[in-house]
Design an enzyme around this catalytic site. Structure first.
Site, short mmCIF file in Angstrom:
data_model
loop_
_atom_site.label_atom_id
_atom_site.label_comp_id
_atom_site.label_asym_id
_atom_site.label_seq_id
_atom_site.Cartn_x
_atom_site.Cartn_y
_atom_site.Cartn_z
N ASP A 296 0.83 -1.21 0.00
CA ASP A 296 0.00 0.00 0.00
C ASP A 296 0.86 1.25 0.00
OD1 ASP A 296 -1.31 -2.30 1.29
OD2 ASP A 296 -3.03 -0.97 1.51
N THR A 297 1.83 1.28 0.91
CA THR A 297 2.68 2.46 1.04
C THR A 297 3.46 2.72 -0.24
OG1 THR A 297 2.90 2.08 3.42
CG2 THR A 297 4.54 3.49 2.36
#
Length: 409
Positions: free
Chosen positions: A202-203
């Protein structure tokens, strides 16, 4: 990134359903107890609230319990449910495979525990369906979010996001909330660059999107912590630190082809149109303050130079008049971005109105000072004038902004 040696999993979907506009992926690993209630609740919500065809993709990450069998039963009962099975674990790996194979123009995912209130789903995907935004994330850290979780997880979450801001200059507020969406065309460009297959996925995706110049929409969510969460916090934290180091190094060395992505996907900078006022109160205040400092210094020099010849009131009048005209011209160009001669006279007339207000304040202040003390120290006189000029500056900004802000010339 899914390597060439890894076979790409293809979701098993029914062919008698329309092409979905939204595909919601639910990645799971050994979730045979929660999967059924989660998918049925999600399916009921989408059926009742989403005005577009949808699909729910259950992405099974190498489960060794009955999760895959539950998923196939759901797909048999609900036409909009399809199943994808991967032989290896990893949330990022599951999303890579499911999103890459999906026919939907808008892709989303959520955790199987449904910690996030489903009422946030439509606000999450609406800006992507309309084309207004490129990615969307749920955030538990907004002022209007309502979150129920322990102090330990709260501290870890906020600390992680502060770390991202300090190391990768992240501008999004919540990297790890399991509630995100992306446009398929954007995913097609970004996913090949994302190397992480686990929780850092996600990051990494969000940082790449931000560096590419994409618009990330944030939705405050109501979120209740799942007490049965089996995430290994220590192992995840160490993996995230390694991911931050790897991604930071790639950004510093220019190893990622972000320039080409920015050209293809990024939103062009908002160029300031010619002869048009730039928007943004903060920027206008900063530029106005800079002009004001220069004007005040010029005013004081002119006042001190003319005081012996013209007296206090005469020197104040001349100094204020000269600097008011120069101030209006400078603010017209620098603060409000207006060029050309059109409406110049009208702008200067309003500048003279501001001058008159400033003259009244400064002359009145001098008159009061000299009434109280006819032979006071020169520093007191200058301090009174500077204070009066500050008040006049505020009035000048209000007058000029009312005249020039958003004016088409």
């Amino acid at each position: 990134m899914i390597g060439a040696e890894e076979p790409r999993a293809i979701p098993v979907a029914r062919t008698d359903t329309p092409t979905p506009v939204l595909d919601v992926v639910v990645p799971v690993h050994n979730e045979e107890a929660d999967l059924g209630p989660c998918v049925r609740r999600l399916h009921a919500y989408l059926t009742g609230h989403l005005p577009y065809p949808f699909r729910i993709t259950v992405a099974d990450n190498a489960s060794v319990d009955g999760t895959l069998a539950v998923a196939h039963r759901l797909a048999a009962d609900l036409p909009e449910v399809c199943v994808l099975h991967l032989a290896a674990k990893g949330r990022g790996r599951a999303l890579q495979a499911a999103w890459s194979a999906s026919p939907a123009p808008v892709l989303a995912y959520m955790d199987v525990d449904l910690s996030t209130d489903l009422a946030a789903l439509l606000p999450l995907v609406a800006p992507l369906i309309s084309g207004h935004s490129d990615l969307a994330i749920g955030t538990r850290l907004a002022a209007t979010s309502r979150v129920v979780r322990g102090a330990k997880r709260e501290i870890i979450s906020r600390g992680y996001n502060l770390l991202l801001r300090g190391t990768l200059a992240a501008r999004f507020s919540d990297a790890q909330c399991g509630f995100k969406a992306i446009r398929a065309d954007v995913a097609g460009e970004l996913l090949p660059l994302v190397r992480d297959t686990g929780w850092f996925f996600d990051t990494e995706l969000l940082v790449l999107a931000q560096r590419t110049g994409l618009r990330i929409h944030e939705v405050p969510v109501d979120w209740v912590d799942d007490p049965d969460s089996r995430v290994d916090i220590v192992a995840t934290a160490l993996a995230d630190l390694r991911g931050i180091a790897r991604l930071g190094r790639a950004l510093l060395t220019g190893a990622l082809p972000l320039a080409g992505l920015r050209d293809r996907l990024g939103r062009s900078p908002l160029g300031r149109p010619r002869d048009r006022v730039p928007v943004g109160l903060a920027g206008q205040l900063a530029r106005f303050a800079g002009v004001g400092v220069a004007s005040t210094l010029a005013y004081l020099l002119l006042y001190l130079s003319g005081r012996m010849v013209l007296g206090p009131q005469g020197a104040n009048l001349v100094a204020l008049l000269v600097t008011a005209v120069a101030n209006t011209a400078a603010n017209r160009r620098l603060t409000f971005g207006i060029t050309g001669r059109r409406h110049t006279l009208r702008h200067h007339l309003h500048g003279l109105l501001a001058f008159a207000l400033g003259l009244g304040l400064t002359s009145g202040s001098l008159a009061v000072l000299h009434t109280v003390s006819t032979d006071g120290p020169r520093l007191v006189e200058l301090a009174v004038l500077v204070t009066a000029n500050l008040a006049a500056t505020v009035l000048r900004f209000v007058v000029l902004r009312l005249v020039m802000h958003h004016e088409r010339v």
